[in-house]
Design a protein around this motif. Sequence first.
Motif, PDB file in Angstrom:
ATOM      1  N   ARG A 158       0.862  -1.186   0.000  1.00  0.00           N
ATOM      2  CA  ARG A 158       0.000   0.000   0.000  1.00  0.00           C
ATOM      3  C   ARG A 158       0.898   1.236   0.000  1.00  0.00           C
ATOM      4  O   ARG A 158       1.278   1.736   1.060  1.00  0.00           O
ATOM      5  N   PRO A 159       1.238   1.723  -1.174  1.00  0.00           N
ATOM      6  CA  PRO A 159       2.191   2.834  -1.250  1.00  0.00           C
ATOM      7  C   PRO A 159       1.686   4.129  -0.617  1.00  0.00           C
ATOM      8  O   PRO A 159       2.481   4.920  -0.126  1.00  0.00           O
ATOM      9  N   GLU A 160       0.368   4.353  -0.641  1.00  0.00           N
ATOM     10  CA  GLU A 160      -0.173   5.588  -0.078  1.00  0.00           C
ATOM     11  C   GLU A 160       0.129   5.655   1.416  1.00  0.00           C
ATOM     12  O   GLU A 160      -0.205   4.756   2.172  1.00  0.00           O
ATOM     13  N   GLY A 161       0.776   6.730   1.832  1.00  0.00           N
ATOM     14  CA  GLY A 161       1.117   6.883   3.243  1.00  0.00           C
ATOM     15  C   GLY A 161       2.211   5.941   3.715  1.00  0.00           C
ATOM     16  O   GLY A 161       2.335   5.684   4.919  1.00  0.00           O
ATOM     17  N   PHE A 162       3.037   5.477   2.790  1.00  0.00           N
ATOM     18  CA  PHE A 162       4.048   4.455   3.103  1.00  0.00           C
ATOM     19  C   PHE A 162       5.017   4.916   4.193  1.00  0.00           C
ATOM     20  O   PHE A 162       5.248   4.214   5.174  1.00  0.00           O
ATOM     21  N   GLU A 164       4.832   7.329   6.431  1.00  0.00           N
ATOM     22  CA  GLU A 164       4.171   7.545   7.725  1.00  0.00           C
ATOM     23  C   GLU A 164       3.903   6.215   8.432  1.00  0.00           C
ATOM     24  O   GLU A 164       4.144   6.077   9.636  1.00  0.00           O
ATOM     25  N   ARG A 165       3.435   5.228   7.663  1.00  0.00           N
ATOM     26  CA  ARG A 165       3.173   3.905   8.247  1.00  0.00           C
ATOM     27  C   ARG A 165       4.459   3.237   8.698  1.00  0.00           C
ATOM     28  O   ARG A 165       4.502   2.589   9.738  1.00  0.00           O
ATOM     29  N   SER A 199       6.927  11.342  -1.290  1.00  0.00           N
ATOM     30  CA  SER A 199       7.521  10.181  -1.955  1.00  0.00           C
ATOM     31  C   SER A 199       7.386  10.263  -3.470  1.00  0.00           C
ATOM     32  O   SER A 199       6.372  10.764  -3.983  1.00  0.00           O
ATOM     33  N   THR A 201       7.118   8.220  -7.281  1.00  0.00           N
ATOM     34  CA  THR A 201       6.267   7.113  -7.731  1.00  0.00           C
ATOM     35  C   THR A 201       6.736   5.813  -7.083  1.00  0.00           C
ATOM     36  O   THR A 201       7.929   5.517  -7.084  1.00  0.00           O
ATOM     37  N   PRO A 202       5.803   5.040  -6.513  1.00  0.00           N
ATOM     38  CA  PRO A 202       6.213   3.828  -5.794  1.00  0.00           C
ATOM     39  C   PRO A 202       6.792   2.756  -6.708  1.00  0.00           C
ATOM     40  O   PRO A 202       6.468   2.683  -7.893  1.00  0.00           O
ATOM     41  N   ASP A 235       8.298   3.611  -1.188  1.00  0.00           N
ATOM     42  CA  ASP A 235       9.189   4.691  -1.598  1.00  0.00           C
ATOM     43  C   ASP A 235      10.576   4.117  -1.920  1.00  0.00           C
ATOM     44  O   ASP A 235      11.264   3.627  -1.021  1.00  0.00           O
TER      45      ASP A 235
END
Length: 340
Positions: A158-162, A164-165, A199, A201-202, A235
């Motif tokens: 799940r690249p979104e918010g990578f 931070e997670r 970040s 592009t993943p 990222d």
Amino acid sequence: MNAGNPPGLDLERLRAHLDRERAGLVRGPLSAELIEGGRSNLTYTVTDGASRWVVRRPPLGHVLATAHDMAREHRVISALHPTAVPVPEPVLLCEDESVIGSPFYVMEFVEGTPYRTAEQLTGIGPERTREVVLSLVDTLVTLHSVDPAEVGLGDFGRPEGFLERQLRRWGKQLAASRNRELPGIEELHTRLGKALPASPTPTVVHGDYRLDNVLVNADDRITAILDWEMSTLGDPLTDLGLIVMYSGHPNLADSPISSTQGAPGHPATDELIQRYAEGSGRDVSGVSWYTAFAYFKLAVILEGIHYRFTLGQTVGAGFDRIGDIVPAFIEHGLTTLEES
């Protein structure tokens, strides 16, 4: 090779399973040897006297299955094997725990040397050392150029918010595996959170990319990237930060942590960063944040090892020194963050 069963691997049951699933693959009695040096999953070389393979399984007595996901490792090397990324050819995945007591997978044995120390690199000379380390960067560029969707890995993470997670995950890991004060660790964690970069592009990220997680052949070519247990979509600059950290962190006295810094011919970290930027076309101006995050992550991992050592849950040499070097990684993380 051990003629008996190494810890965690029943060769008779393994042979029976291989004969069922890949008839004709094995042509004689199996013998095996546990490969030393891994900090997590167990790795064995297995041979029938004519061919060799590698078997990977979770550590003995593991609790968190998600941290030792054999299907995930097998999936990523299966997806990457047809590409230009050097990975061993996958042979078989077994998720039936009744076979050897845990899930496992089998892959081809690849010839090559994992260079773990500056002393090892010194032995091959400055010209070859330079070639090997630059190849590490070039191979990372190749990995990060793979389109995840094109190789069936579009849902691998799940690249979104990578970022931070990741920061939250390692913060929780720290809280769950410490029993002492660590001056500066909370400050480093907080400052990383306040300075999160945007970040690019993943891509597929390896998650533990360093020189001793690749094999290098006699022609100084990287023949395989190993240890994919922390891989995901995210990222790509987190992998670059790891290279910079492992290449640049100081050789601490009696430290069991690999560092290649100081080997004659070893490129400076600035050259490694520039090499990656030119090969990938990515903006690397924020690499100091990623390097500081790498220091934080390694500090958390080392503190976890120290914590288990204090509880008597580790076996082997060197664990008694881990706790003493954690503060140095925190300090270098803070210093590096100031440069960003």
